[in-house]
Write a protein that holds these residues in place. Structure first.
Motif, PDB file in Angstrom:
ATOM      1  N   PRO A  29       0.798  -1.221   0.000  1.00 37.63           N
ATOM      2  CA  PRO A  29       0.000   0.000   0.000  1.00 37.63           C
ATOM      3  C   PRO A  29       0.834   1.275   0.000  1.00 37.63           C
ATOM      4  N   GLY A  30       2.100   1.208   0.399  1.00 42.05           N
ATOM      5  CA  GLY A  30       2.907   2.419   0.423  1.00 42.05           C
ATOM      6  C   GLY A  30       4.383   2.086   0.279  1.00 42.05           C
ATOM      7  N   VAL A  31       5.195   3.118   0.084  1.00 44.31           N
ATOM      8  CA  VAL A  31       6.627   2.861  -0.118  1.00 44.31           C
ATOM      9  C   VAL A  31       7.322   2.338   1.143  1.00 44.31           C
ATOM     10  N   PRO A  32       7.023   2.848   2.370  1.00 43.96           N
ATOM     11  CA  PRO A  32       7.672   2.272   3.555  1.00 43.96           C
ATOM     12  C   PRO A  32       7.398   0.778   3.716  1.00 43.96           C
ATOM     13  N   ASP A  33       6.188   0.332   3.346  1.00 40.92           N
ATOM     14  CA  ASP A  33       5.881  -1.100   3.408  1.00 40.92           C
ATOM     15  C   ASP A  33       6.754  -1.890   2.454  1.00 40.92           C
ATOM     16  N   ARG A  34       7.035  -1.293   1.296  1.00 43.06           N
ATOM     17  CA  ARG A  34       7.865  -1.970   0.304  1.00 43.06           C
ATOM     18  C   ARG A  34       9.295  -2.106   0.824  1.00 43.06           C
TER      19      ARG A  34
ATOM     20  N   ILE B  28       1.940  -9.444   5.977  1.00 47.33           N
ATOM     21  CA  ILE B  28       0.802  -9.379   5.056  1.00 47.33           C
ATOM     22  C   ILE B  28      -0.487  -9.052   5.797  1.00 47.33           C
ATOM     23  N   LYS B  29      -0.664  -9.660   6.990  1.00 45.33           N
ATOM     24  CA  LYS B  29      -1.983  -9.729   7.612  1.00 45.33           C
ATOM     25  C   LYS B  29      -2.331  -8.526   8.488  1.00 45.33           C
ATOM     26  N   LEU B  30      -1.343  -7.898   9.127  1.00 50.39           N
ATOM     27  CA  LEU B  30      -1.668  -6.868  10.118  1.00 50.39           C
ATOM     28  C   LEU B  30      -2.247  -5.615   9.456  1.00 50.39           C
ATOM     29  N   PRO B  31      -3.119  -4.869  10.173  1.00 53.09           N
ATOM     30  CA  PRO B  31      -3.940  -3.855   9.518  1.00 53.09           C
ATOM     31  C   PRO B  31      -3.239  -2.570   9.094  1.00 53.09           C
ATOM     32  N   ASP B  32      -2.417  -1.927   9.957  1.00 58.57           N
ATOM     33  CA  ASP B  32      -1.878  -0.631   9.525  1.00 58.57           C
ATOM     34  C   ASP B  32      -0.351  -0.602   9.605  1.00 58.57           C
ATOM     35  N   PRO B  33       0.293   0.388   8.948  1.00 54.54           N
ATOM     36  CA  PRO B  33       1.745   0.325   8.731  1.00 54.54           C
ATOM     37  C   PRO B  33       2.580   0.181   9.989  1.00 54.54           C
ATOM     38  N   ILE B  88      12.679   2.941   9.256  1.00 53.65           N
ATOM     39  CA  ILE B  88      11.451   2.751   8.490  1.00 53.65           C
ATOM     40  C   ILE B  88      10.279   3.419   9.203  1.00 53.65           C
ATOM     41  N   ALA B  89      10.275   3.365  10.555  1.00 51.11           N
ATOM     42  CA  ALA B  89       9.202   4.030  11.294  1.00 51.11           C
ATOM     43  C   ALA B  89       9.234   5.532  11.061  1.00 51.11           C
ATOM     44  N   LYS B  90      10.443   6.111  11.029  1.00 53.52           N
ATOM     45  CA  LYS B  90      10.542   7.558  10.777  1.00 53.52           C
ATOM     46  C   LYS B  90      10.079   7.894   9.363  1.00 53.52           C
ATOM     47  N   ALA B  91      10.452   7.058   8.383  1.00 50.49           N
ATOM     48  CA  ALA B  91      10.021   7.302   7.007  1.00 50.49           C
ATOM     49  C   ALA B  91       8.506   7.218   6.900  1.00 50.49           C
ATOM     50  N   ASN B  92       7.923   6.250   7.621  1.00 51.83           N
ATOM     51  CA  ASN B  92       6.476   6.076   7.608  1.00 51.83           C
ATOM     52  C   ASN B  92       5.776   7.263   8.247  1.00 51.83           C
ATOM     53  N   THR B  95       5.863  10.171   5.789  1.00 52.52           N
ATOM     54  CA  THR B  95       5.047  10.145   4.572  1.00 52.52           C
ATOM     55  C   THR B  95       3.570   9.967   4.866  1.00 52.52           C
ATOM     56  N   ASN B  96       3.199   9.106   5.825  1.00 59.02           N
ATOM     57  CA  ASN B  96       1.799   8.710   5.961  1.00 59.02           C
ATOM     58  C   ASN B  96       1.041   9.446   7.060  1.00 59.02           C
ATOM     59  N   VAL B  97       1.734  10.016   8.050  1.00 61.66           N
ATOM     60  CA  VAL B  97       1.040  10.620   9.179  1.00 61.66           C
ATOM     61  C   VAL B  97       1.030  12.127   9.008  1.00 61.66           C
ATOM     62  N   ASN B  98      -0.157  12.737   9.186  1.00 60.17           N
ATOM     63  CA  ASN B  98      -0.273  14.187   9.142  1.00 60.17           C
ATOM     64  C   ASN B  98       0.435  14.782  10.357  1.00 60.17           C
ATOM     65  N   ARG B  99       1.220  15.821  10.141  1.00 50.96           N
ATOM     66  CA  ARG B  99       2.041  16.320  11.245  1.00 50.96           C
ATOM     67  C   ARG B  99       1.229  16.999  12.333  1.00 50.96           C
ATOM     68  N   ASP B 100      -0.017  17.369  12.051  1.00 54.56           N
ATOM     69  CA  ASP B 100      -0.848  17.931  13.110  1.00 54.56           C
ATOM     70  C   ASP B 100      -1.313  16.871  14.095  1.00 54.56           C
ATOM     71  N   ARG B 101      -1.309  15.609  13.674  1.00 57.36           N
ATOM     72  CA  ARG B 101      -1.780  14.536  14.558  1.00 57.36           C
ATOM     73  C   ARG B 101      -0.696  14.029  15.494  1.00 57.36           C
ATOM     74  N   VAL B 102       0.568  14.409  15.234  1.00 54.55           N
ATOM     75  CA  VAL B 102       1.662  13.949  16.092  1.00 54.55           C
ATOM     76  C   VAL B 102       1.683  14.776  17.364  1.00 54.55           C
ATOM     77  N   SER B 103       1.931  14.139  18.505  1.00 55.81           N
ATOM     78  CA  SER B 103       1.930  14.864  19.768  1.00 55.81           C
ATOM     79  C   SER B 103       3.112  15.834  19.823  1.00 55.81           C
ATOM     80  N   ALA B 104       2.983  16.861  20.696  1.00 50.64           N
ATOM     81  CA  ALA B 104       3.992  17.915  20.750  1.00 50.64           C
ATOM     82  C   ALA B 104       5.282  17.379  21.355  1.00 50.64           C
ATOM     83  N   THR B 105       6.413  17.977  20.937  1.00 51.73           N
ATOM     84  CA  THR B 105       7.689  17.525  21.477  1.00 51.73           C
ATOM     85  C   THR B 105       8.025  18.193  22.798  1.00 51.73           C
TER      86      THR B 105
END
Lengths: 90, 131
Positions: A29-34, B28-33, B88-92, B95-105
């Protein structure tokens, strides 16, 4: 007898895992997954190489698996860093 | 090889195979990134660790010599797996998370994944006001 069937079982498990990773690389679904699927492919391939070394009874394949581990780590970090900053070496 | 030695190596191999399979199945099976990140970086690393321990025991039992190659691979993989997971978590997050939804530092600076964006925005604003 026990050992050879366990070897076949482990090889089958890791081969299925590699096939699932390949499916994930093709339909992600996205590049990080790849990137994550490619990283997992590298780790599973190291396991298959070590298993092949046990089956053949030689220690030749360990050098190959060390090299693959290093190349896999560097390429994963480079991909992730490229996504993060749009650049690898700033 | 004696029976108990074969059984020990076989047990490590079977456990390692199951862990490797479960790790890739979770991918393959788990729901979100973020949860998908969790499965392969832990379970598959454990599976490879099991295979390497089995290989070490096999060469110790069958040929009577202790090999350090496996320990090197295990050390390298166990050191690098958390680093790749973090990247990979930082890249995710980037790219995928809106920065307004991230908690404040709690500081002036944003999270490190967004810092380049922030610096570029400030630079462009200053460049625009300078003209």
């Amino acid at each position: 007898m026990i050992l050879s069937s366990a070897l076949i079982f482990a090889t089958a498990c890791f081969t299925l895992a590699l096939l699932m990773n390949l499916w994930r690389v093709v339909k992600a679904p996205g590049v990080p997954d790849r990137i994550l699927a490619l990283d997992t492919m590298v780790i599973n391939f190291i396991a298959i190489l070590v298993l092949y070394g046990i089956i053949e009874g030689t220690a030749v394949y360990f050098e190959a698996s060390i090299l693959i581990a290093m190349v896999g780590f560097i390429s994963t970090v480079a991909y992730a860093r490229f996504m993060l900053r749009g650049n690898i070496i700033e | 090889m004696e029976l108990w030695q074969e059984v020990t190596v076989a047990a490590f191999l079977v456990v390692a195979g199951i862990f490797g399979f479960v790790g890739s199945f979770g991918l393959i099976k788990l729901p979100d990134p973020m949860t998908r990140l969790h499965a392969p970086t832990k379970a598959t690393t454990l599976g490879v660790g099991g295979v390497l321990i089995a290989s070490m025991l096999y060469f110790l039992f069958a040929q009577g010599q202790f090999s350090f190659h496996e320990l090197m691979i295990t050390l390298f993989l166990f050191l690098t797996a958390p680093i790749t997971a973090h990247f990979i978590a930082k890249a995710n997050l980037h790219t995928n998370v809106n920065r307004d939804r991230v908690s404040a530092t709690g500081t002036d600076r944003p999270w490190a994944g967004f810092e380049s964006d922030e610096a570029r925005r400030l630079h462009e604003e200053q460049g625009a006001s300078g003209k």
